[in-house]
Design an enzyme around this catalytic site. Structure first.
Site, PDB file in Angstrom:
ATOM      1  N   ASP A 148       0.845  -1.198   0.000  1.00 13.70           N
ATOM      2  CA  ASP A 148       0.000   0.000   0.000  1.00 13.70           C
ATOM      3  C   ASP A 148       0.876   1.242   0.000  1.00 13.70           C
ATOM      4  OD1 ASP A 148      -1.851   1.994   0.322  1.00 13.70           O
ATOM      5  OD2 ASP A 148      -2.827   1.141   2.073  1.00 13.70           O
ATOM      6  N   PHE A 149       0.946   1.915  -1.150  1.00 13.59           N
ATOM      7  CA  PHE A 149       1.657   3.186  -1.278  1.00 13.59           C
ATOM      8  C   PHE A 149       0.785   4.106  -2.112  1.00 13.59           C
ATOM      9  CE2 PHE A 149       4.471   6.130  -3.526  1.00 13.59           C
ATOM     10  CZ  PHE A 149       5.159   6.681  -2.457  1.00 13.59           C
ATOM     11  N   GLU A 150       0.389   5.247  -1.540  1.00 17.30           N
ATOM     12  CA  GLU A 150      -0.612   6.087  -2.196  1.00 17.30           C
ATOM     13  C   GLU A 150      -0.166   7.526  -2.407  1.00 17.30           C
ATOM     14  OE1 GLU A 150      -4.538   5.511  -0.317  1.00 17.30           O
ATOM     15  OE2 GLU A 150      -3.628   3.843   0.780  1.00 17.30           O
ATOM     16  N   THR A 151       1.134   7.808  -2.237  1.00 17.77           N
ATOM     17  CA  THR A 151       1.608   9.188  -2.332  1.00 17.77           C
ATOM     18  C   THR A 151       1.679   9.669  -3.772  1.00 17.77           C
ATOM     19  OG1 THR A 151       2.884   8.823  -0.319  1.00 17.77           O
ATOM     20  CG2 THR A 151       3.425  10.769  -1.587  1.00 17.77           C
ATOM     21  N   MET A 163      -1.522  15.693  -6.287  1.00 18.08           N
ATOM     22  CA  MET A 163      -0.312  15.023  -6.786  1.00 18.08           C
ATOM     23  C   MET A 163       0.274  15.714  -8.021  1.00 18.08           C
ATOM     24  SD  MET A 163      -1.441  11.037  -6.424  1.00 18.08           S
ATOM     25  CE  MET A 163      -2.202  10.405  -4.919  1.00 18.08           C
TER      26      MET A 163
END
Length: 347
Positions: A148-151, A163
């Site tokens: 889980d990586f949402e940056t 973003m």
């Protein structure tokens, strides 16, 4: 027949759906890792695959509940809900991993961390990721492994809104080297460089999990997802076919973010149908054989308001009907700040 367990507040509803082998788009194979993957090791082949398509739809619990610590028992097993032993968050059935070693990102103050951009990320090997993931390694793990990586997002053009800096800084990076380029040329090169760098980072991280626990079903949370229209969604997701070819699990989100009384059944039905439908398309077009789809589902808002029973029936029932292997019932630590109250409400 499949019994789909729907948890909503203090009520557990069993939704029964009739599914035959033809209802499923899951490909049959002995192992989800039996085909080759891009840019990474998938580990050893194994003989054990998913249950046959006519087996029960799996509902997997992924809550940091701690309820047993205060002697409040949630009878998940009575309803066929699958959970990690001792209710640990990272266990033998599922691991949702938020820490997978260093990632490049731009923080809220604009500082570039670990290079800031994927193109500037300098990590010669995957040792740090393997070290971190190794802390939770389980021998013969056959559960769901979710990174889980949402940056930032893998697809360059989808880094908009909060973003957008990733697109702006990627263009600036090219401009420093090629001040004579037109704006169109700058954007074209920036996108190409982003896609190549993001691919290497994401496939390397995925390969680390696959090499440590090769019999698990590995993929990224929120992948695949839908965008403005079906053609746009297909076009964008096809750009990261490398991710679908390497992933051995697909973990889209069908979270319902809203004031629980404001959304109609038809709106939620379309959202769930579009999201799970895109996962099925990706699975059919690119995935290794026997790659399961497990949408993430929440049954309450961050304000601890339980979703409507009808909406939960749509989320779980439609996922089952469209061919998902199961769903993941996820809960935020925010919901458990007062875990005594939360556990009592769940009980």
């Amino acid at each position: 027949m499949r019994a789909v367990v729907v948890v909503t507040g203090l009520v557990v509803v069993v939704v029964t759906t009739t599914l035959s082998l033809q209802d499923h788009d899951v490909k049959s194979a002995s192992s989800p890792l039996s085909s080759s993957v891009d840019q990474g090791s998938s580990g050893d082949d194994c003989d054990e695959g998913l249950p046959p398509p006519d087996q029960p739809f799996r509902v997997v619990w992924n809550h940091p509940d701690n309820c047993e610590k205060i002697n409040l028992h949630l009878p998940l097993d009575e309803y066929g809900i699958i959970f990690n032993k001792r209710r640990v968050f990272l266990g033998e059935e599922i691991q949702t991993l938020y820490d997978t070693g260093p990632w490049p990102y731009i923080n809220k103050t604009g500082c570039f961390i670990n290079g800031g951009l994927p193109q500037l990320f300098n990590q010669p090997d995957n040792s740090e990721t393997c070290k971190i993931l190794g802390k939770n390694r389980i021998e013969d793990f056959t559960g769901l492994g979710v990174l889980d990586f949402e940056t930032w997002r893998a697809i360059y053009s989808t880094n908009f809104g909060t973003m957008e800096n990733y697109q702006i800084e990627s263009v600036n990076l090219v401009r420093k080297r090629h001040p004579d380029y037109s704006e169109k040329e700058l954007k074209m090169v920036a996108e190409q460089e982003w896609q190549e760098a993001a691919r290497k980072i994401m496939t390397d991280k995925l390969a680390a999990g696959q090499s440590l626990m090769p019999r698990g079903y590995w993929g990224y949370y929120l992948y695949p997802r839908t965008w403005d229209s079906k053609p746009d969604t297909k076009f964008r997701n096809n750009k990261i076919d490398w991710l679908w070819r390497q992933s051995t699990g697909l973990y889209p989100s069908i979270y319902i973010y809203y004031d629980v009384v404001s959304k109609t059944d038809s709106v939620i039905t379309k959202f769930v149908s579009d999201t799970v439908g895109e996962a099925v398309r990706v699975q059919n077009d690119f995935s290794p054989p026997n790659t399961p789809i497990y949408p993430y589902v929440m049954f309450q808002t961050m304000d601890n308001v339980f979703h409507k029973e009808d909406h939960m029936k749509i989320s779980l029932g439609l996922s089952a009907k469209m061919g998902a292997a199961g769903v993941i019932l996820w809960g935020s630590s925010q919901n458990y700040k007062d875990f005594t109250t939360q556990c009592s409400r769940l009980q």
